[in-house]
Design a protein around this motif. Structure first.
Motif, PDB file in Angstrom:
ATOM      1  N   ILE B 150       0.843  -1.187   0.000  1.00 57.49           N
ATOM      2  CA  ILE B 150       0.000   0.000   0.000  1.00 57.49           C
ATOM      3  C   ILE B 150       0.878   1.236   0.000  1.00 57.49           C
ATOM      4  O   ILE B 150       0.634   2.194  -0.680  1.00 57.49           O
ATOM      5  CB  ILE B 150      -0.858   0.012   1.274  1.00 57.49           C
ATOM      6  CG1 ILE B 150      -1.722  -1.219   1.290  1.00 57.49           C
ATOM      7  CG2 ILE B 150      -1.670   1.276   1.362  1.00 57.49           C
ATOM      8  CD1 ILE B 150      -2.134  -1.608   2.677  1.00 57.49           C
ATOM      9  N   VAL B 151       1.902   1.192   0.783  1.00 60.03           N
ATOM     10  CA  VAL B 151       2.774   2.340   0.923  1.00 60.03           C
ATOM     11  C   VAL B 151       4.151   1.924   0.452  1.00 60.03           C
ATOM     12  O   VAL B 151       4.783   1.074   1.042  1.00 60.03           O
ATOM     13  CB  VAL B 151       2.860   2.797   2.388  1.00 60.03           C
ATOM     14  CG1 VAL B 151       3.825   3.951   2.524  1.00 60.03           C
ATOM     15  CG2 VAL B 151       1.488   3.186   2.889  1.00 60.03           C
ATOM     16  N   ALA B 177       4.325   2.952  -7.949  1.00 57.74           N
ATOM     17  CA  ALA B 177       3.134   2.476  -8.672  1.00 57.74           C
ATOM     18  C   ALA B 177       3.509   1.761  -9.969  1.00 57.74           C
ATOM     19  O   ALA B 177       4.390   0.908  -9.971  1.00 57.74           O
ATOM     20  CB  ALA B 177       2.161   3.634  -8.902  1.00 57.74           C
ATOM     21  N   PHE B 246       7.236   8.774 -10.762  1.00 56.88           N
ATOM     22  CA  PHE B 246       5.956   8.067 -10.737  1.00 56.88           C
ATOM     23  C   PHE B 246       5.096   8.465 -11.937  1.00 56.88           C
ATOM     24  O   PHE B 246       5.326   9.490 -12.570  1.00 56.88           O
ATOM     25  CB  PHE B 246       5.220   8.338  -9.421  1.00 56.88           C
ATOM     26  CG  PHE B 246       5.226   9.761  -8.955  1.00 56.88           C
ATOM     27  CD1 PHE B 246       4.355  10.691  -9.486  1.00 56.88           C
ATOM     28  CD2 PHE B 246       6.120  10.164  -7.960  1.00 56.88           C
ATOM     29  CE1 PHE B 246       4.357  11.997  -9.035  1.00 56.88           C
ATOM     30  CE2 PHE B 246       6.129  11.492  -7.508  1.00 56.88           C
ATOM     31  CZ  PHE B 246       5.246  12.414  -8.055  1.00 56.88           C
ATOM     32  N   PRO B 248       1.425   9.605 -13.845  1.00 58.13           N
ATOM     33  CA  PRO B 248       0.417  10.597 -13.470  1.00 58.13           C
ATOM     34  C   PRO B 248      -0.498  10.047 -12.370  1.00 58.13           C
ATOM     35  O   PRO B 248      -0.788   8.851 -12.357  1.00 58.13           O
ATOM     36  CB  PRO B 248      -0.366  10.807 -14.771  1.00 58.13           C
ATOM     37  CG  PRO B 248       0.603  10.475 -15.846  1.00 58.13           C
ATOM     38  CD  PRO B 248       1.446   9.360 -15.297  1.00 58.13           C
ATOM     39  N   VAL B 249      -0.930  10.930 -11.494  1.00 57.53           N
ATOM     40  CA  VAL B 249      -1.687  10.481 -10.320  1.00 57.53           C
ATOM     41  C   VAL B 249      -3.136  10.182 -10.700  1.00 57.53           C
ATOM     42  O   VAL B 249      -3.677  10.764 -11.638  1.00 57.53           O
ATOM     43  CB  VAL B 249      -1.623  11.534  -9.188  1.00 57.53           C
ATOM     44  CG1 VAL B 249      -0.179  11.790  -8.808  1.00 57.53           C
ATOM     45  CG2 VAL B 249      -2.317  12.826  -9.595  1.00 57.53           C
ATOM     46  N   THR B 250      -3.749   9.242  -9.967  1.00 62.63           N
ATOM     47  CA  THR B 250      -5.122   8.823 -10.294  1.00 62.63           C
ATOM     48  C   THR B 250      -5.954   8.608  -9.038  1.00 62.63           C
ATOM     49  O   THR B 250      -6.736   7.668  -8.948  1.00 62.63           O
ATOM     50  CB  THR B 250      -5.114   7.515 -11.120  1.00 62.63           C
ATOM     51  OG1 THR B 250      -4.370   6.516 -10.383  1.00 62.63           O
ATOM     52  CG2 THR B 250      -4.468   7.697 -12.466  1.00 62.63           C
ATOM     53  N   GLY B 251      -5.772   9.480  -8.047  1.00 60.74           N
ATOM     54  CA  GLY B 251      -6.535   9.316  -6.803  1.00 60.74           C
ATOM     55  C   GLY B 251      -7.934   9.895  -6.909  1.00 60.74           C
ATOM     56  O   GLY B 251      -8.382  10.288  -7.988  1.00 60.74           O
ATOM     57  N   GLY B 252      -8.591   9.963  -5.780  1.00 57.84           N
ATOM     58  CA  GLY B 252      -9.916  10.568  -5.699  1.00 57.84           C
ATOM     59  C   GLY B 252     -11.054   9.618  -5.985  1.00 57.84           C
ATOM     60  O   GLY B 252     -10.832   8.500  -6.369  1.00 57.84           O
TER      61      GLY B 252
END
Lengths: 153, 252
Positions: B150-151, B177, B246, B248-252
């Motif tokens: 996870i981390v 990731a 890393f 591109p981010v894909t959170g939310g």
């Protein structure tokens, strides 16, 4: 208040905690993001959320500070989950309190737009046909860019 | 023992699994049926079934249950040089059957040990656990599959960016990731003086010079952060910096 955690959250309890003992707040807007069972492929069974511990908290703090400089806010709660989640599970919670509704609506919208493009989280989806890392969406960048245009006007 | 007389009868099933690791040569002998004691898997299967039926004799507070089904399965896993054992127990009754399934797996593993010990004394039994359980008041249970960490980004240094006084000047690199999986690298230290220039571009060039896989850092969209703040090719670097690459981010 910002939290990154594995366990689920209770949106109602978080909103209540934010409003506890306050009578100066005139509006509160709450957004909860959930895991869908379809995305790039159908039949999403689970989702793993990875993050860059340390940077995540800094990035979220910076986004909330940015929101507080753009609107007059009386409280923000931002919770993002990491780890293994299943369809229907809540992923993210943004609660924004303000004296007036417009600021609360806009700031909540802004925080989500910036979170999606600036906070170091990555989703891996597990489906019947295999696992894959979710790709970025150009619509998320267009959404985030709205706030920069408005700022320049 | 808990009084279960008032509990409602329901269809209950439990699946448990375990593993016995052995030398690859032992596993090969087992697969070819060339071990001196005879048919290893058939013997272990019978032992597991017998054990499930005798669970209350072994575990003090277990009820004696009229099991309707006990099935033992084996999977020979060459990559990890082990035999994976799984047991399924079923019953129409008032109490769960997970202890029966766990006992069956344990005894099947012990029997595998006994059948193979003439050629291998280093065997190791482990990972005995409940996989799933259905029926009954406490509801269904299914073990969560262990997935990727996870981390991955936790700093090894309390204060990223602060150089250790005694150590050789170093830059700490993290790949996160999808990029970590694509490049096959998670954490890496590189001497500061190998950088072609004291910035991200110089670091990328130095990494590519050490391993061609790092050419992936210039393919597609790869973002970077220096000391946990977003940066770019021109971001300057100093001794002790933590640099993360890393997607591109894909959170939310």
């Amino acid at each position: 208040m910002i939290r990154v955690q594995q366990k689920a959250f209770d949106a109602g309890a978080e909103q209540q905690a934010l409003l506890q003992g306050r009578s100066d707040i005139g509006a509160v807007v709450s957004f909860t993001g959930l895991v869908r069972d379809f995305n790039e492929r159908p039949d999403v069974r689970a989702l793993t959320l990875e993050h860059y511990a340390g940077m995540t908290e800094r990035a979220l703090e910076a986004i909330v500070e940015d929101a507080e400089s753009r609107w007059s806010l009386q409280g923000v709660r931002l919770i993002h989950r990491v780890g293994c989640l299943e369809p229907g599970d809540p992923i993210v919670l943004v609660v924004v309190a303000s004296a007036h509704r417009r600021s609360a609506f806009e700031a909540c919208d802004f925080i989500m737009d910036y979170l999606k493009t600036r906070a170091p989280f990555w989703k891996k989806e597990h489906t019947a046909s295999g696992n894959y890392w979710v790709a970025e969406r150009s619509s998320d960048h267009q959404d985030a860019a709205r706030w920069e245009e408005e700022c320049n006007n | 023992m808990v009084d279960v007389a008032d509990k409602v009868e329901s269809q209950r099933e439990a699946v448990a699994s375990g593993r016995i690791r052995m030398h690859p040569e032992t596993l090969a002998l087992l697969a070819d049926g060339e071990l001196p004691k005879g048919d290893v898997l058939a013997t272990a299967r019978i032992a597991g079934i017998q054990a499930a039926k005798r669970t209350p004799e072994l575990i003090p507070l277990c009820h004696a249950l009229p099991l309707s089904k006990v099935a033992i399965e084996f999977r020979l896993d060459e990559p990890s040089s082990s035999v994976e054992v799984s047991a399924t127990c079923r019953l129409n009754g008032r109490t769960g059957v997970e202890m029966e399934a766990l006992t069956a797996v344990s005894v099947a593993c012990l029997t595998l040990y006994d059948m193979c010990k003439a050629v291998d004394k280093d065997m190791e039994i482990g990972e005995i656990r409940l996989e799933s359980k259905t029926g009954g008041k406490s509801g269904d249970y299914r073990r969560q599959a262990v997935s990727s960490p996870i981390v991955t980004g936790a700093s090894r240094h309390a204060d990223p960016g602060l150089a250790l006084a005694t150590a050789e000047p170093t830059v700490h690199i993290k790949c996160l990731a999808e990029l970590r999986e694509r490049l096959g690298v998670s954490d890496l230290d590189i001497p500061f003086d190998t950088l072609e220039s004291a910035d991200i571009a110089g670091l990328k060039a130095a990494l590519i010079a050490t391993d061609a896989r790092f050419a992936g850092l210039n393919e597609g969209r790869v973002l970077c952060a220096v000391n946990q703040v977003m940066g770019g090719d021109q971001t300057p670097l100093t001794d002790g910096d933590e640099v993360a690459f890393f997607p591109p981010v894909t959170g939310g």
